[in-house]
Design a protein around this motif. Structure first.
Motif, PDB file in Angstrom:
ATOM      1  N   UNK A   7      66.384 -30.068   6.717  1.00 53.31           N
ATOM      2  CA  UNK A   7      64.974 -30.396   6.734  1.00 53.31           C
ATOM      3  C   UNK A   7      64.450 -30.443   5.297  1.00 53.31           C
ATOM      4  N   UNK A   8      63.793 -31.589   4.978  1.00 46.74           N
ATOM      5  CA  UNK A   8      63.248 -31.768   3.634  1.00 46.74           C
ATOM      6  C   UNK A   8      61.813 -31.278   3.650  1.00 46.74           C
ATOM      7  N   UNK A   9      61.498 -30.520   2.630  1.00 46.27           N
ATOM      8  CA  UNK A   9      60.124 -30.023   2.533  1.00 46.27           C
ATOM      9  C   UNK A   9      59.177 -31.188   2.297  1.00 46.27           C
ATOM     10  N   UNK A  10      57.945 -31.014   2.700  1.00 46.24           N
ATOM     11  CA  UNK A  10      56.947 -32.043   2.477  1.00 46.24           C
ATOM     12  C   UNK A  10      56.775 -32.272   0.981  1.00 46.24           C
ATOM     13  N   UNK A  11      56.741 -33.563   0.627  1.00 47.05           N
ATOM     14  CA  UNK A  11      56.590 -33.923  -0.768  1.00 47.05           C
ATOM     15  C   UNK A  11      55.114 -33.806  -1.131  1.00 47.05           C
ATOM     16  N   UNK A  12      54.864 -33.136  -2.203  1.00 48.07           N
ATOM     17  CA  UNK A  12      53.499 -32.973  -2.670  1.00 48.07           C
ATOM     18  C   UNK A  12      53.421 -33.412  -4.124  1.00 48.07           C
ATOM     19  N   UNK A  13      52.333 -34.037  -4.428  1.00 49.34           N
ATOM     20  CA  UNK A  13      52.117 -34.455  -5.810  1.00 49.34           C
ATOM     21  C   UNK A  13      51.023 -33.563  -6.378  1.00 49.34           C
ATOM     22  N   UNK A  14      51.386 -32.903  -7.424  1.00 49.14           N
ATOM     23  CA  UNK A  14      50.442 -32.017  -8.063  1.00 49.14           C
ATOM     24  C   UNK A  14      49.747 -32.785  -9.192  1.00 49.14           C
ATOM     25  N   UNK A  15      48.468 -33.039  -9.051  1.00 51.10           N
ATOM     26  CA  UNK A  15      47.720 -33.836 -10.019  1.00 51.10           C
ATOM     27  C   UNK A  15      47.139 -33.010 -11.161  1.00 51.10           C
ATOM     28  N   UNK A  16      47.243 -31.757 -11.096  1.00 51.94           N
ATOM     29  CA  UNK A  16      46.655 -30.909 -12.131  1.00 51.94           C
ATOM     30  C   UNK A  16      47.242 -31.201 -13.516  1.00 51.94           C
ATOM     31  N   UNK A  17      48.553 -31.303 -13.685  1.00 53.02           N
ATOM     32  CA  UNK A  17      49.067 -31.616 -15.033  1.00 53.02           C
ATOM     33  C   UNK A  17      48.662 -33.026 -15.499  1.00 53.02           C
ATOM     34  N   UNK A  18      48.567 -33.955 -14.572  1.00 49.96           N
ATOM     35  CA  UNK A  18      48.156 -35.306 -14.921  1.00 49.96           C
ATOM     36  C   UNK A  18      46.710 -35.333 -15.407  1.00 49.96           C
ATOM     37  N   UNK A  19      45.864 -34.586 -14.754  1.00 49.45           N
ATOM     38  CA  UNK A  19      44.474 -34.504 -15.170  1.00 49.45           C
ATOM     39  C   UNK A  19      44.382 -33.873 -16.549  1.00 49.45           C
ATOM     40  N   UNK A  20      45.182 -32.887 -16.804  1.00 52.91           N
ATOM     41  CA  UNK A  20      45.183 -32.245 -18.117  1.00 52.91           C
ATOM     42  C   UNK A  20      45.606 -33.220 -19.216  1.00 52.91           C
ATOM     43  N   UNK A  21      46.611 -34.028 -18.941  1.00 51.90           N
ATOM     44  CA  UNK A  21      47.089 -34.989 -19.933  1.00 51.90           C
ATOM     45  C   UNK A  21      46.015 -36.044 -20.205  1.00 51.90           C
ATOM     46  N   UNK A  22      45.400 -36.555 -19.178  1.00 51.99           N
ATOM     47  CA  UNK A  22      44.353 -37.560 -19.345  1.00 51.99           C
ATOM     48  C   UNK A  22      43.177 -36.972 -20.112  1.00 51.99           C
ATOM     49  N   UNK A  23      42.814 -35.756 -19.813  1.00 56.79           N
ATOM     50  CA  UNK A  23      41.719 -35.101 -20.511  1.00 56.79           C
ATOM     51  C   UNK A  23      42.054 -34.916 -21.994  1.00 56.79           C
ATOM     52  N   UNK A  24      43.276 -34.526 -22.302  1.00 56.40           N
ATOM     53  CA  UNK A  24      43.687 -34.361 -23.702  1.00 56.40           C
ATOM     54  C   UNK A  24      43.685 -35.698 -24.447  1.00 56.40           C
ATOM     55  N   UNK A  25      44.138 -36.752 -23.790  1.00 53.80           N
ATOM     56  CA  UNK A  25      44.094 -38.073 -24.421  1.00 53.80           C
ATOM     57  C   UNK A  25      42.660 -38.516 -24.669  1.00 53.80           C
ATOM     58  N   UNK A  26      41.791 -38.246 -23.733  1.00 50.11           N
ATOM     59  CA  UNK A  26      40.394 -38.601 -23.894  1.00 50.11           C
ATOM     60  C   UNK A  26      39.771 -37.862 -25.080  1.00 50.11           C
ATOM     61  N   UNK A  27      40.049 -36.613 -25.195  1.00 46.71           N
ATOM     62  CA  UNK A  27      39.539 -35.833 -26.330  1.00 46.71           C
ATOM     63  C   UNK A  27      40.118 -36.363 -27.635  1.00 46.71           C
ATOM     64  N   UNK A  28      41.404 -36.702 -27.641  1.00 46.95           N
ATOM     65  CA  UNK A  28      42.042 -37.222 -28.855  1.00 46.95           C
ATOM     66  C   UNK A  28      41.377 -38.529 -29.303  1.00 46.95           C
ATOM     67  N   UNK A  29      41.147 -39.440 -28.380  1.00 51.39           N
ATOM     68  CA  UNK A  29      40.531 -40.715 -28.746  1.00 51.39           C
ATOM     69  C   UNK A  29      39.078 -40.544 -29.176  1.00 51.39           C
ATOM     70  N   UNK A  30      38.370 -39.609 -28.572  1.00 50.30           N
ATOM     71  CA  UNK A  30      36.986 -39.375 -28.971  1.00 50.30           C
ATOM     72  C   UNK A  30      36.913 -38.799 -30.381  1.00 50.30           C
ATOM     73  N   UNK A  31      37.819 -37.930 -30.720  1.00 48.28           N
ATOM     74  CA  UNK A  31      37.796 -37.286 -32.038  1.00 48.28           C
ATOM     75  C   UNK A  31      38.303 -38.231 -33.121  1.00 48.28           C
ATOM     76  N   UNK A  32      39.313 -39.015 -32.820  1.00 51.70           N
ATOM     77  CA  UNK A  32      39.947 -39.833 -33.865  1.00 51.70           C
ATOM     78  C   UNK A  32      39.310 -41.219 -34.037  1.00 51.70           C
ATOM     79  N   UNK A  33      38.397 -41.615 -33.174  1.00 52.15           N
ATOM     80  CA  UNK A  33      37.788 -42.938 -33.272  1.00 52.15           C
ATOM     81  C   UNK A  33      36.633 -42.910 -34.259  1.00 52.15           C
ATOM     82  N   UNK A  34      36.618 -43.916 -35.112  1.00 51.67           N
ATOM     83  CA  UNK A  34      35.496 -44.062 -36.039  1.00 51.67           C
ATOM     84  C   UNK A  34      34.813 -45.392 -35.756  1.00 51.67           C
ATOM     85  N   UNK A  35      33.531 -45.421 -35.914  1.00 48.26           N
ATOM     86  CA  UNK A  35      32.754 -46.626 -35.673  1.00 48.26           C
ATOM     87  C   UNK A  35      32.201 -47.110 -37.005  1.00 48.26           C
TER      88      UNK A  35
END
Length: 140
Positions: A7-35
């Motif tokens: 019996x295979x356990x139910x597959x679950x996708x944990x989005x918490x690390x993905x949200x963390x990565x997206x949030x870090x990228x967003x912060x990086x682009x906000x800090x490093x962007x100059x207008x």
């Protein structure tokens, strides 16, 4: 030997690390962007005044192409629509002054070929100032 499927356990996708990565990228682009404020191109556009009366209108050569295929140069109708006749008519009106503007007014039902003949005649005479006009249809 056991060949039963396990019996295979139910597959679950944990989005918490993905949200963390997206949030870090967003912060990086906000800090490093100059207008920067970019400078626009400066374009000198021509100006026209519609209220000023035209004093040089008598210098214009007005050529009308009618719907039935006739050329009218400054009120004089030409005999036929050949380029040679058109050149001769323009020579008579311009009297050798090729700096005079040629204003072409063509009927909507006239053929393109007739307008091209005017271009050929103007090019052979060295006329470089060409303008196209349109007239409003008469109210009925």
């Amino acid at each position: 030997m056991k060949f039963r499927r396990q019996k295979i356990d139910d597959v679950q996708i944990n989005l918490t690390p993905l949200i963390d990565v997206v949030f870090l990228l967003l912060i990086f682009f906000m800090v490093s962007t100059t207008f920067n404020q970019s400078t626009e191109l400066t374009i000198d556009l021509p100006t026209a005044t519609s209220n000023a009366p035209s004093t040089d209108r008598s210098k214009n050569v007005e050529l009308v192409i009618t719907a039935d295929g006739q050329y009218v140069i400054n009120g004089q109708t030409l005999i036929n629509e050949k380029v040679s006749t058109l050149i001769q008519g323009l020579k008579e009106v311009t009297k050798g002054d090729n700096t005079r503007p040629l204003i072409i007014t063509a009927d909507a039902k006239s053929s393109y070929d007739m307008v091209l003949r005017v271009y050929d005649a103007a090019a052979s005479l060295g006329i470089t100032k060409l303008a196209h006009t349109a007239q409003k249809e008469p109210a009925q």
